[in-house]
Write a protein that holds these residues in place. Structure first.
Motif, PDB file in Angstrom:
ATOM      1  N   VAL A 164       8.218   5.007  -7.172  1.00 39.43           N
ATOM      2  CA  VAL A 164       9.672   4.923  -7.351  1.00 39.43           C
ATOM      3  C   VAL A 164      10.248   3.839  -6.431  1.00 39.43           C
ATOM      4  CG1 VAL A 164      11.849   6.168  -7.020  1.00 39.43           C
ATOM      5  CG2 VAL A 164       9.940   7.274  -8.179  1.00 39.43           C
ATOM      6  N   ALA A 165       9.767   3.773  -5.196  1.00 37.52           N
ATOM      7  CA  ALA A 165      10.250   2.768  -4.252  1.00 37.52           C
ATOM      8  C   ALA A 165       9.978   1.357  -4.766  1.00 37.52           C
ATOM      9  CB  ALA A 165       9.603   2.962  -2.884  1.00 37.52           C
ATOM     10  N   ALA A 166       8.813   1.148  -5.372  1.00 38.71           N
ATOM     11  CA  ALA A 166       8.481  -0.181  -5.899  1.00 38.71           C
ATOM     12  C   ALA A 166       9.471  -0.601  -6.981  1.00 38.71           C
ATOM     13  CB  ALA A 166       7.053  -0.184  -6.449  1.00 38.71           C
ATOM     14  N   SER A 167       9.794   0.321  -7.898  1.00 38.43           N
ATOM     15  CA  SER A 167      10.751   0.006  -8.965  1.00 38.43           C
ATOM     16  C   SER A 167      12.139  -0.239  -8.396  1.00 38.43           C
ATOM     17  CB  SER A 167      10.790   1.166  -9.974  1.00 38.43           C
ATOM     18  OG  SER A 167       9.524   1.400 -10.532  1.00 38.43           O
ATOM     19  N   PHE A 168      12.526   0.565  -7.420  1.00 36.92           N
ATOM     20  CA  PHE A 168      13.826   0.432  -6.762  1.00 36.92           C
ATOM     21  C   PHE A 168      13.947  -0.938  -6.102  1.00 36.92           C
ATOM     22  CE2 PHE A 168      16.700   1.351  -3.125  1.00 36.92           C
ATOM     23  CZ  PHE A 168      17.738   2.011  -3.767  1.00 36.92           C
ATOM     24  N   ILE A 169      12.889  -1.353  -5.427  1.00 35.86           N
ATOM     25  CA  ILE A 169      12.869  -2.657  -4.755  1.00 35.86           C
ATOM     26  C   ILE A 169      12.969  -3.795  -5.762  1.00 35.86           C
ATOM     27  CG2 ILE A 169      11.372  -4.245  -3.459  1.00 35.86           C
ATOM     28  CD1 ILE A 169      10.291  -1.682  -2.022  1.00 35.86           C
ATOM     29  N   LEU A 170      12.238  -3.677  -6.876  1.00 37.01           N
ATOM     30  CA  LEU A 170      12.253  -4.737  -7.878  1.00 37.01           C
ATOM     31  C   LEU A 170      13.668  -4.956  -8.413  1.00 37.01           C
ATOM     32  CD1 LEU A 170      10.865  -6.774  -9.725  1.00 37.01           C
ATOM     33  CD2 LEU A 170      10.320  -4.877 -11.280  1.00 37.01           C
ATOM     34  N   LEU A 171      14.343  -3.876  -8.782  1.00 35.85           N
ATOM     35  CA  LEU A 171      15.694  -3.996  -9.336  1.00 35.85           C
ATOM     36  C   LEU A 171      16.666  -4.588  -8.314  1.00 35.85           C
ATOM     37  CD1 LEU A 171      15.915  -0.587 -11.252  1.00 35.85           C
ATOM     38  CD2 LEU A 171      15.617  -2.869 -12.240  1.00 35.85           C
ATOM     39  N   SER A 223       0.824  -1.216   0.000  1.00 33.03           N
ATOM     40  CA  SER A 223       0.000   0.000   0.000  1.00 33.03           C
ATOM     41  C   SER A 223       0.856   1.263   0.000  1.00 33.03           C
ATOM     42  CB  SER A 223      -0.947   0.008   1.214  1.00 33.03           C
ATOM     43  OG  SER A 223      -0.232   0.207   2.422  1.00 33.03           O
ATOM     44  N   VAL A 224       2.138   1.118   0.339  1.00 35.16           N
ATOM     45  CA  VAL A 224       3.046   2.262   0.316  1.00 35.16           C
ATOM     46  C   VAL A 224       4.205   2.028  -0.656  1.00 35.16           C
ATOM     47  CG1 VAL A 224       2.470   3.080   2.619  1.00 35.16           C
ATOM     48  CG2 VAL A 224       4.257   1.358   2.367  1.00 35.16           C
ATOM     49  N   GLY A 225       4.014   1.117  -1.625  1.00 34.94           N
ATOM     50  CA  GLY A 225       5.014   0.899  -2.652  1.00 34.94           C
ATOM     51  C   GLY A 225       6.132  -0.038  -2.277  1.00 34.94           C
ATOM     52  N   HIS A 226       6.024  -0.727  -1.144  1.00 34.65           N
ATOM     53  CA  HIS A 226       7.057  -1.679  -0.729  1.00 34.65           C
ATOM     54  C   HIS A 226       6.595  -3.093  -1.046  1.00 34.65           C
ATOM     55  CE1 HIS A 226       8.672   1.425   2.419  1.00 34.65           C
ATOM     56  NE2 HIS A 226       8.729   1.843   1.178  1.00 34.65           N
TER      57      HIS A 226
END
Length: 247
Positions: free
Chosen positions: A175-182, A21-24
């Motif tokens: 942005v955090a979601a993309s950062f976590i994925l990579l 819910s917060v992009g994590h």
């Protein structure tokens, strides 16, 4: 399939809902849940990263579809973080020193987010882009933290973006979601030669994580008001910070 596997699946779904819910993606929550059931570390880390990739992929898709992802903002952070995450995994820091230190940082970030939640709309309107050198340096530092903790690093990036005024609340989640994925992909690749046997219940846990991710990203992209997103992120940081300090 044991009763413990089903209970663990429920905990994973709850963690995925709250975190996404917060992009994590919920890696620290998955690790905490698996630790309660006595899974070995060589199984926990790749399992958590695999679940992280599933939920982060869903979050990237939904936040991007909602126009709440900023690839230009992500780029300098990601360029520096991915190789640094690999290096961070090679560093041996005494847990008794490192984990409480990071926990205090997360709790401080949670306090700041909750304190500013009610005026977050004005803060979002004033968001500005970070200088490229600052983004690169921050990305490298966060990448090392990601490698040391075995997570995607979004738990550190989101509060940094918001604290520095570099992104609005919802774009920070995207942005955090993309950062976590990579970083999770890089982290899982780094465990290729040290992976233990993956648990037979992994498909069940993956389904639970995806269900939680669907619910959480719906809340994060459409339902929760901006102050609510900040309160939710504050709660996530308190949970993660408390876990760091107490374990």
């Amino acid at each position: 399939m044991s009763e413990a596997d089903v209970i663990l699946a429920a905990l994973i779904m709850i963690a995925a809902t709250l975190y996404s819910s917060v992009g994590h993606a919920g890696a620290s929550g998955y690790l905490a849940a698996m630790a309660l059931f006595g899974l070995s570390p060589d199984v926990m880390r790749p399992t958590a990263l695999a679940l992280n990739i599933l939920v982060a992929s869903l979050a990237v898709y939904r936040y991007s579809r909602a126009g709440q992802n900023d690839w230009r903002l992500l780029l300098p952070f990601a360029v520096a973080s991915v190789p640094a995450a690999f290096l961070g995994g090679l560093i041996d820091v005494p847990p008794w020193l490192y984990r409480p230190m990071v926990g205090v940082v997360l709790l401080f970030s949670a306090f700041h987010l909750v304190r500013t939640a009610r005026r977050s709309e004005n803060i979002d309107a004033a968001a500005r882009r970070p200088p490229v050198p600052a983004a690169l340096a921050s990305g490298a530092g966060l990448g090392i933290l990601s490698g040391l903790t075995g997570t995607g690093g979004g738990i550190f990036l989101s509060p940094l973006l918001l604290f520095m005024g570099w992104a609005g609340t919802r774009p920070a989640s995207g942005v955090a979601a993309s950062f976590i994925l990579l970083n999770s992909i890089a982290g899982l690749a780094g465990t290729t030669f040290s992976v233990g046997s993956l648990p037979s219940a992994l498909p069940l846990w993956a389904i639970a994580a995806l269900i939680g991710g669907l619910i959480g990203t719906q809340l994060g992209t459409r339902t929760l008001p901006v102050p609510g997103v900040r309160y939710a992120l504050g709660l996530v940081l308190v949970v993660a910070g408390g876990k760091m300090i107490l374990t």
